[in-house]
Scaffold this motif. Structure first.
Motif, PDB file in Angstrom:
ATOM      1  N   LEU A   1     -43.089  11.424 -76.919  1.00 18.76           N
ATOM      2  CA  LEU A   1     -43.228  10.349 -77.900  1.00 18.76           C
ATOM      3  C   LEU A   1     -43.381   8.991 -77.220  1.00 18.76           C
ATOM      4  O   LEU A   1     -44.204   8.167 -77.624  1.00 18.76           O
ATOM      5  N   LYS A   2     -42.589   8.770 -76.178  1.00 15.86           N
ATOM      6  CA  LYS A   2     -42.646   7.480 -75.485  1.00 15.86           C
ATOM      7  C   LYS A   2     -43.974   7.278 -74.773  1.00 15.86           C
ATOM      8  O   LYS A   2     -44.580   6.195 -74.864  1.00 15.86           O
ATOM      9  N   SER A   3     -44.452   8.285 -74.067  1.00 14.14           N
ATOM     10  CA  SER A   3     -45.712   8.122 -73.332  1.00 14.14           C
ATOM     11  C   SER A   3     -46.888   7.933 -74.288  1.00 14.14           C
ATOM     12  O   SER A   3     -47.812   7.170 -74.008  1.00 14.14           O
ATOM     13  N   VAL A   4     -46.861   8.625 -75.419  1.00  6.67           N
ATOM     14  CA  VAL A   4     -47.924   8.448 -76.421  1.00  6.67           C
ATOM     15  C   VAL A   4     -47.852   7.044 -77.020  1.00  6.67           C
ATOM     16  O   VAL A   4     -48.870   6.359 -77.157  1.00  6.67           O
ATOM     17  N   GLN A   5     -46.651   6.594 -77.361  1.00  4.99           N
ATOM     18  CA  GLN A   5     -46.490   5.271 -77.965  1.00  4.99           C
ATOM     19  C   GLN A   5     -46.971   4.165 -77.026  1.00  4.99           C
ATOM     20  O   GLN A   5     -47.638   3.219 -77.463  1.00  4.99           O
ATOM     21  N   VAL A   6     -46.654   4.282 -75.748  1.00  4.94           N
ATOM     22  CA  VAL A   6     -47.093   3.274 -74.777  1.00  4.94           C
ATOM     23  C   VAL A   6     -48.614   3.207 -74.724  1.00  4.94           C
ATOM     24  O   VAL A   6     -49.202   2.114 -74.623  1.00  4.94           O
ATOM     25  N   ARG A   7     -49.280   4.335 -74.817  1.00  2.61           N
ATOM     26  CA  ARG A   7     -50.739   4.357 -74.771  1.00  2.61           C
ATOM     27  C   ARG A   7     -51.365   3.852 -76.073  1.00  2.61           C
ATOM     28  O   ARG A   7     -52.444   3.264 -76.049  1.00  2.61           O
TER      29      ARG A   7
ATOM     30  N   VAL B   1     -40.426   9.426 -86.603  1.00  2.00           N
ATOM     31  CA  VAL B   1     -39.713   9.448 -85.319  1.00  2.00           C
ATOM     32  C   VAL B   1     -39.296   8.056 -84.870  1.00  2.00           C
ATOM     33  O   VAL B   1     -38.273   7.892 -84.198  1.00  2.00           O
ATOM     34  N   GLN B   2     -40.065   7.031 -85.256  1.00  2.00           N
ATOM     35  CA  GLN B   2     -39.732   5.667 -84.859  1.00  2.00           C
ATOM     36  C   GLN B   2     -38.373   5.249 -85.418  1.00  2.00           C
ATOM     37  O   GLN B   2     -37.666   4.442 -84.796  1.00  2.00           O
ATOM     38  N   ASP B   3     -38.022   5.771 -86.593  1.00  2.00           N
ATOM     39  CA  ASP B   3     -36.764   5.388 -87.252  1.00  2.00           C
ATOM     40  C   ASP B   3     -35.625   6.362 -86.964  1.00  2.00           C
ATOM     41  O   ASP B   3     -34.528   6.192 -87.498  1.00  2.00           O
ATOM     42  N   ARG B   4     -35.898   7.345 -86.121  1.00  2.00           N
ATOM     43  CA  ARG B   4     -34.864   8.344 -85.810  1.00  2.00           C
ATOM     44  C   ARG B   4     -34.367   8.221 -84.377  1.00  2.00           C
ATOM     45  O   ARG B   4     -33.646   9.089 -83.884  1.00  2.00           O
ATOM     46  N   GLY B   5     -34.755   7.149 -83.688  1.00  2.00           N
ATOM     47  CA  GLY B   5     -34.288   6.923 -82.331  1.00  2.00           C
ATOM     48  C   GLY B   5     -34.806   7.917 -81.320  1.00  2.00           C
ATOM     49  O   GLY B   5     -34.137   8.196 -80.310  1.00  2.00           O
ATOM     50  N   LEU B   6     -36.017   8.443 -81.542  1.00  2.00           N
ATOM     51  CA  LEU B   6     -36.552   9.500 -80.675  1.00  2.00           C
ATOM     52  C   LEU B   6     -37.584   9.008 -79.668  1.00  2.00           C
ATOM     53  O   LEU B   6     -37.916   9.736 -78.731  1.00  2.00           O
ATOM     54  N   VAL B   7     -38.086   7.788 -79.853  1.00  2.00           N
ATOM     55  CA  VAL B   7     -39.105   7.265 -78.939  1.00  2.00           C
ATOM     56  C   VAL B   7     -38.391   6.555 -77.794  1.00  2.00           C
ATOM     57  O   VAL B   7     -38.228   5.334 -77.784  1.00  2.00           O
ATOM     58  N   VAL B   8     -37.972   7.328 -76.802  1.00  2.00           N
ATOM     59  CA  VAL B   8     -37.105   6.821 -75.739  1.00  2.00           C
ATOM     60  C   VAL B   8     -37.615   7.273 -74.375  1.00  2.00           C
ATOM     61  O   VAL B   8     -38.398   8.219 -74.260  1.00  2.00           O
ATOM     62  N   THR B   9     -37.131   6.596 -73.318  1.00  2.00           N
ATOM     63  CA  THR B   9     -37.500   6.986 -71.955  1.00  2.00           C
ATOM     64  C   THR B   9     -36.602   8.085 -71.405  1.00  2.00           C
ATOM     65  O   THR B   9     -36.915   8.662 -70.360  1.00  2.00           O
ATOM     66  N   ASP B  10     -35.492   8.373 -72.092  1.00  2.00           N
ATOM     67  CA  ASP B  10     -34.552   9.377 -71.586  1.00  2.00           C
ATOM     68  C   ASP B  10     -34.287  10.485 -72.605  1.00  2.00           C
ATOM     69  O   ASP B  10     -33.146  10.733 -72.996  1.00  2.00           O
ATOM     70  N   PRO B  11     -35.339  11.194 -73.055  1.00  2.00           N
ATOM     71  CA  PRO B  11     -35.122  12.279 -74.015  1.00  2.00           C
ATOM     72  C   PRO B  11     -34.419  13.454 -73.352  1.00  2.00           C
ATOM     73  O   PRO B  11     -34.559  13.690 -72.140  1.00  2.00           O
TER      74      PRO B  11
ATOM     75  N   ALA C   1     -33.875  17.628 -73.242  1.00  2.00           N
ATOM     76  CA  ALA C   1     -34.664  18.825 -73.556  1.00  2.00           C
ATOM     77  C   ALA C   1     -34.258  19.408 -74.897  1.00  2.00           C
ATOM     78  O   ALA C   1     -35.107  19.803 -75.710  1.00  2.00           O
ATOM     79  N   GLU C   2     -32.941  19.460 -75.167  1.00  2.00           N
ATOM     80  CA  GLU C   2     -32.483  20.055 -76.414  1.00  2.00           C
ATOM     81  C   GLU C   2     -32.914  19.248 -77.634  1.00  2.00           C
ATOM     82  O   GLU C   2     -33.155  19.808 -78.709  1.00  2.00           O
ATOM     83  N   ASP C   3     -33.053  17.926 -77.472  1.00  2.00           N
ATOM     84  CA  ASP C   3     -33.503  17.097 -78.587  1.00  2.00           C
ATOM     85  C   ASP C   3     -34.986  17.290 -78.863  1.00  2.00           C
ATOM     86  O   ASP C   3     -35.427  17.289 -80.020  1.00  2.00           O
ATOM     87  N   VAL C   4     -35.783  17.435 -77.805  1.00  2.00           N
ATOM     88  CA  VAL C   4     -37.214  17.687 -77.983  1.00  2.00           C
ATOM     89  C   VAL C   4     -37.415  19.012 -78.710  1.00  2.00           C
ATOM     90  O   VAL C   4     -38.199  19.105 -79.668  1.00  2.00           O
ATOM     91  N   VAL C   5     -36.700  20.047 -78.270  1.00  2.00           N
ATOM     92  CA  VAL C   5     -36.808  21.358 -78.916  1.00  2.00           C
ATOM     93  C   VAL C   5     -36.366  21.280 -80.371  1.00  2.00           C
ATOM     94  O   VAL C   5     -37.014  21.834 -81.273  1.00  2.00           O
ATOM     95  N   LEU C   6     -35.289  20.572 -80.621  1.00  2.00           N
ATOM     96  CA  LEU C   6     -34.740  20.470 -81.975  1.00  2.00           C
ATOM     97  C   LEU C   6     -35.692  19.759 -82.931  1.00  2.00           C
ATOM     98  O   LEU C   6     -35.886  20.193 -84.072  1.00  2.00           O
TER      99      LEU C   6
END
Length: 359
Positions: A326-332, A45-55, A57-62
């Motif tokens: 992903l972002k909240s987990v990464q920050v922790r 996920v780090q290399d797919r541009g998914l760890v973001v503050t503005d995800p 809903a459709e991307d999370v489901v996908l």
């Protein structure tokens, strides 16, 4: 407490209606269906541009099921990582087998310790112990230690006092634990007892736990003690980042025992009802289903470092869901790395599969 920390690691609970759809209605329904990938990804996920503050809903489901299988056993987090699995959530057992290499300990929620009388103790829940699953997990992850949670169940204050005041009782309790660990091929225990005595003085408890830990260590067994936070956050974010930091600093202000601390990381969320002043836990399957049904705008709370969204039930009024991303987990993970502590995740079956790319 200093003696205790030397001995223990710490881990921070009608009728039916029939309808038909016209062709136009069917097309509209199909257009509203959010897609889900079922295949593995070549990249984490780090290399797919998914760890973001503005995800979205459709991307999370996908993407939530699409993890990088090629790196499923590779670790990104340098510290110890403990993951809980529960008998009522079988997906966690599968996660432990697939991603076992990312963990240093797995803790199945299996066992209870009961006091049956003077110097008489019994460990129950042994019917849940799955030897085949343990062999499979260990085969996939060399060096992984399986340490079931051991809950002090149905103990009265009189039971505790009787054990604290008797070295023979403590010795028999410790002997029972060692015998069960050896006979069941376990590597130790995660002991949950501290929260049962929050309002009591802990001198006797520390005495008991110290001697118990020494006995288990002599048998080459691991002991991890669950300590709840001294103050819990109110309704809202599950674990605001500043509060998480404060919990660690309060427990070990001089940074002397950080390598022995496992910081709690929730893989579940909470759904708050504005109209009924109520809340209920949210696991991954329900979270994804809610995203599908409502397609909400996911909002980043920068102070808490958590995401949330609002939705409205047809009869239940307005709701707010806080659930890990992903972002909240990464920050922790970054905070744990900064503080020099490990992680304790509750629990593996409740999160989204692509979370494990981060570990």
């Amino acid at each position: 407490m200093t003696v205790l920390l030397r001995a223990l690691w710490l881990a921070l609970a009608c009728g039916s209606v029939h309808t038909t759809l016209s062709k136009s209605d069917a097309k509209k329904a199909a257009s509203k269906t959010l897609l889900e990938k079922t295949q593995f990804s070549e990249k984490p996920v780090q290399d797919r541009g998914l760890v973001v503050t503005d995800p979205r809903a459709e991307d999370v489901v996908l993407e939530h099921r699409s993890y990088c299988s090629a790196k499923a056993r590779e670790r990104n987090f340098a510290g110890d990582v403990l993951g809980y699995v529960t008998p009522w959530n079988s997906h966690g057992y599968d996660i432990a087998k697939v991603f076992g290499g990312k963990f240093t300990q797995i803790s199945p929620v299996w066992l209870q310790l009961k006091r049956r009388g003077r110097e008489m103790f019994e460990v129950t829940g042994l019917h849940d112990v799955d030897q085949g699953w343990m062999r499979a997990v260990r085969k996939q992850a060399k060096g992984l230690r399986i340490v079931p949670r051991l809950l002090f169940e149905d103990w009265t204050h009189e039971d505790f006092r009787s054990v604290w005041d008797s070295e023979d009782e403590i010795e028999e309790l410790s002997k029972t634990m060692v015998q069960v660990a050896k006979s069941q091929h376990l590597d130790g225990f995660v002991v949950e007892v501290w929260s049962q005595l929050l309002s009591q003085k802990h001198v006797g408890l520390i005495h008991m736990l110290t001697h118990m830990a020494e006995a288990l260590h002599q048998a080459r067994l691991l002991v991890i003690l669950v300590i709840p936070p001294s103050v819990t956050p109110g309704p809202g974010p599950n674990a605001p980042l500043s509060w998480v930091r404060a919990c660690v600093q309060l427990l070990d202000p001089k940074s002397r025992w950080r390598s022995k601390i496992l910081l709690g990381l929730n893989f579940y969320g909470m759904d708050y009802s504005a109209s009924r002043d109520a809340r209920e836990p949210v696991v991954g399957t329900r979270y994804i289903q809610t995203l599908k049904e409502h397609r909400p705008r996911i909002v980043w709370d920068s102070r808490a470092a958590e995401h949330f969204f609002q939705y409205k039930k047809s009869r239940g009024g307005r709701h707010i869901i806080f659930y890990p991303t992903l972002k909240s987990v990464q920050v922790r993970l970054e905070l744990a790395q900064e503080l020099g502590v490990g992680l304790s995740i509750w629990e593996l079956g409740q999160g989204l599969d692509y979370f494990y790319d981060l570990l």
